[in-house]
Design a protein around this motif. Structure first.
Motif, mmCIF file in Angstrom:
data_model
loop_
_atom_site.group_PDB
_atom_site.id
_atom_site.type_symbol
_atom_site.label_atom_id
_atom_site.label_comp_id
_atom_site.label_asym_id
_atom_site.label_seq_id
_atom_site.Cartn_x
_atom_site.Cartn_y
_atom_site.Cartn_z
ATOM 1 N N UNK A 147 87.789 25.287 -9.702
ATOM 2 C CA UNK A 147 87.261 24.463 -8.613
ATOM 3 C C UNK A 147 86.593 25.330 -7.553
ATOM 4 N N UNK A 148 87.208 26.485 -7.259
ATOM 5 C CA UNK A 148 86.631 27.383 -6.249
ATOM 6 C C UNK A 148 85.240 27.836 -6.653
ATOM 7 N N UNK A 149 85.082 28.332 -7.880
ATOM 8 C CA UNK A 149 83.774 28.836 -8.305
ATOM 9 C C UNK A 149 82.756 27.720 -8.444
ATOM 10 N N UNK A 150 83.226 26.516 -8.794
ATOM 11 C CA UNK A 150 82.280 25.398 -8.900
ATOM 12 C C UNK A 150 81.791 24.976 -7.524
ATOM 13 N N UNK A 151 82.661 25.011 -6.523
ATOM 14 C CA UNK A 151 82.300 24.561 -5.189
ATOM 15 C C UNK A 151 81.610 25.637 -4.350
ATOM 16 N N UNK A 152 81.655 26.895 -4.793
ATOM 17 C CA UNK A 152 81.051 27.968 -4.004
ATOM 18 C C UNK A 152 79.564 27.727 -3.722
ATOM 19 N N UNK A 153 78.750 27.284 -4.702
ATOM 20 C CA UNK A 153 77.349 26.989 -4.367
ATOM 21 C C UNK A 153 77.206 25.901 -3.305
ATOM 22 N N UNK A 154 78.103 24.908 -3.322
ATOM 23 C CA UNK A 154 78.046 23.841 -2.316
ATOM 24 C C UNK A 154 78.417 24.380 -0.936
ATOM 25 N N UNK A 155 79.396 25.287 -0.883
ATOM 26 C CA UNK A 155 79.785 25.906 0.387
ATOM 27 C C UNK A 155 78.608 26.678 0.983
ATOM 28 N N UNK A 156 77.958 27.495 0.153
ATOM 29 C CA UNK A 156 76.815 28.272 0.617
ATOM 30 C C UNK A 156 75.634 27.370 0.957
ATOM 31 N N UNK A 157 75.455 26.296 0.159
ATOM 32 C CA UNK A 157 74.358 25.358 0.426
ATOM 33 C C UNK A 157 74.560 24.650 1.757
ATOM 34 N N UNK A 158 75.801 24.229 2.064
ATOM 35 C CA UNK A 158 76.060 23.558 3.340
ATOM 36 C C UNK A 158 75.812 24.507 4.505
ATOM 37 N N UNK A 159 76.202 25.774 4.344
ATOM 38 C CA UNK A 159 75.949 26.751 5.402
ATOM 39 C C UNK A 159 74.447 26.927 5.623
ATOM 40 N N UNK A 160 73.700 27.066 4.534
ATOM 41 C CA UNK A 160 72.246 27.189 4.648
ATOM 42 C C UNK A 160 71.605 25.931 5.198
ATOM 43 N N UNK A 161 72.092 24.759 4.751
ATOM 44 C CA UNK A 161 71.580 23.480 5.242
ATOM 45 C C UNK A 161 71.778 23.351 6.746
ATOM 46 N N UNK A 162 72.943 23.766 7.218
ATOM 47 C CA UNK A 162 73.256 23.620 8.632
ATOM 48 C C UNK A 162 72.314 24.448 9.493
ATOM 49 N N UNK A 163 72.080 25.704 9.071
ATOM 50 C CA UNK A 163 71.146 26.558 9.810
ATOM 51 C C UNK A 163 69.727 25.996 9.721
ATOM 52 N N UNK A 164 69.337 25.533 8.530
ATOM 53 C CA UNK A 164 67.985 24.978 8.345
ATOM 54 C C UNK A 164 67.810 23.681 9.134
ATOM 55 N N UNK A 165 68.862 22.863 9.193
ATOM 56 C CA UNK A 165 68.781 21.611 9.946
ATOM 57 C C UNK A 165 68.513 21.872 11.418
ATOM 58 N N UNK A 166 69.173 22.890 11.972
ATOM 59 C CA UNK A 166 68.928 23.221 13.382
ATOM 60 C C UNK A 166 67.483 23.657 13.580
ATOM 61 N N UNK A 167 66.940 24.428 12.633
ATOM 62 C CA UNK A 167 65.541 24.853 12.734
ATOM 63 C C UNK A 167 64.600 23.654 12.621
ATOM 64 N N UNK A 168 64.916 22.724 11.693
ATOM 65 C CA UNK A 168 64.099 21.514 11.544
ATOM 66 C C UNK A 168 64.166 20.679 12.819
ATOM 67 N N UNK A 169 65.352 20.582 13.403
ATOM 68 C CA UNK A 169 65.511 19.798 14.635
ATOM 69 C C UNK A 169 64.703 20.360 15.786
ATOM 70 N N UNK A 170 64.388 21.665 15.708
ATOM 71 C CA UNK A 170 63.641 22.322 16.778
ATOM 72 C C UNK A 170 62.163 22.505 16.431
ATOM 73 N N UNK A 171 61.680 21.864 15.350
ATOM 74 C CA UNK A 171 60.287 22.050 14.912
ATOM 75 C C UNK A 171 59.289 21.608 15.975
ATOM 76 N N UNK A 172 59.619 20.579 16.697
ATOM 77 C CA UNK A 172 58.722 20.062 17.727
ATOM 78 C C UNK A 172 59.519 19.516 18.890
ATOM 79 N N UNK A 173 58.822 19.018 19.883
ATOM 80 C CA UNK A 173 59.495 18.504 21.063
ATOM 81 C C UNK A 173 60.094 17.119 20.837
ATOM 82 N N UNK A 174 59.549 16.387 19.859
ATOM 83 C CA UNK A 174 59.991 15.014 19.629
ATOM 84 C C UNK A 174 61.061 14.983 18.546
ATOM 85 N N UNK A 175 62.281 14.644 18.911
ATOM 86 C CA UNK A 175 63.382 14.635 17.961
ATOM 87 C C UNK A 175 63.180 13.590 16.876
ATOM 88 N N UNK A 176 62.529 12.451 17.219
ATOM 89 C CA UNK A 176 62.318 11.394 16.230
ATOM 90 C C UNK A 176 61.370 11.858 15.131
#
Length: 298
Positions: A147-176
């Motif tokens: 289970x650990x090795x199967x979920x490891x890609x999801x753990x890393x993906x969520x970490x990358x997603x979280x950082x990328x989401x913050x960057x996407x949220x800051x792409x422009x001044x309009x949050x919508x």
């Protein structure tokens, strides 16, 4: 404080998200196809009402985010079916520390400023570590090496997603505008990812029958409905929070919401109440540190 409210909303809808496949045990790629294409088609018309994104770096970020979503979705759905939602959730706590470290690496100047304030930095690390340990003991599900090795890609993906989401949220001044591009573009890419893998793992000619099976359609529409709210809350929380790792801690309140929502089928042995209360204590400490006058800007 708004990022805390949106982070808790994110955790609530994530609870619904993780409960979907624990009992149905549908193919994870099929559910990923529904979530990706369904949300994208629902919000695609609204892109014509907002300014067009012209920076290729933002498009690359959205595509990268879509691939991470595809990896995360499929692994989480499959893991919930194979190992149970408890085991899958228990392993996701690793993403708190990974996300925090990734963001600190991406913002070295702010990190150095935080690091120089040694008392606050050490206290923050202790609070994050205490939260993670308490969460691990709260979830009583047995974690196997498989289970650990199967979920490891999801753990890393969520970490990358979280950082990328913050960057996407800051792409422009309009949050919508940022939210709409996330909902229309990144989810479309995730749908493509899951469709390709479904095609590679399914017998020829049976893909569409699997995607549009009666039980799948009902579940797919359910996923589309609450996933849009999940993404909106997550994007707003990431935009306002100093570090996406702090939002992931709020995301991991999802098992508490699952516990409350599953009253009829509640199993007391599934969660440790003492560890849960301790986890909430450390979570409150993190919120005080980040929102108090302690100059935590990263």
């Amino acid at each position: 404080m708004l990022w805390i409210i949106n982070g808790l909303i994110y955790g609530f809808f994530m609870a619904l998200y993780t409960m979907v496949n624990q009992h149905h045990r549908f193919n994870g790629y099929v559910l990923g196809v529904w979530r990706g294409f369904g949300i994208s088609l629902l919000f695609l018309p609204f892109l014509f009402l907002v300014p067009w994104q012209t920076d290729w770096r933002n498009w690359a970020l959205l595509i990268f985010q879509g691939l991470l979503i595809g990896i995360y979705d499929s692994h989480l759905f499959f893991a919930s079916a194979r190992y149970g939602a408890g085991t899958a959730s228990r392993l996701m706590v690793l993403s708190v520390l990974v996300t925090t470290v990734i963001w600190w690496a991406l913002t070295p100047k702010l990190f150095i400023k935080l690091f120089d304030n040694g008392s606050v930095f050490i206290t923050l690390l202790l609070a994050l570590s205490g939260f993670s340990v308490c969460y691990w003991y709260m979830m009583k599900s047995r974690v196997t090496r498989q289970a650990f090795w199967y979920m490891l890609p999801a753990v890393l993906a969520l970490a990358g997603m979280s950082a990328a989401t913050k960057e996407i949220a800051m792409m422009g001044q309009n949050i919508w505008t940022n939210i709409l591009y996330y909902l229309a573009v990144a989810t479309f890419v995730s749908g493509c990812y899951n469709l390709v893998l479904l095609r590679m793992t399914s017998p020829s000619g049976k893909i569409w029958r699997r995607i549009f099976a009666p039980g799948i359609v009902h579940t797919g529409l359910y996923i589309i409905g609450f996933s849009a709210a999940l993404i909106a809350a997550k994007t707003m929380a990431m935009r306002l929070a100093p570090n996406p790792g702090y939002v992931v801690t709020l995301l991991l309140t999802a098992p508490l919401f699952v516990f409350m929502l599953s009253r009829a089928n509640r199993r007391e042995k599934g969660l440790s109440a003492k560890a849960g209360f301790a986890m909430v204590f450390f979570l409150a400490m993190i919120m005080i540190l980040v929102n108090g006058d302690f100059h935590v800007d990263d």
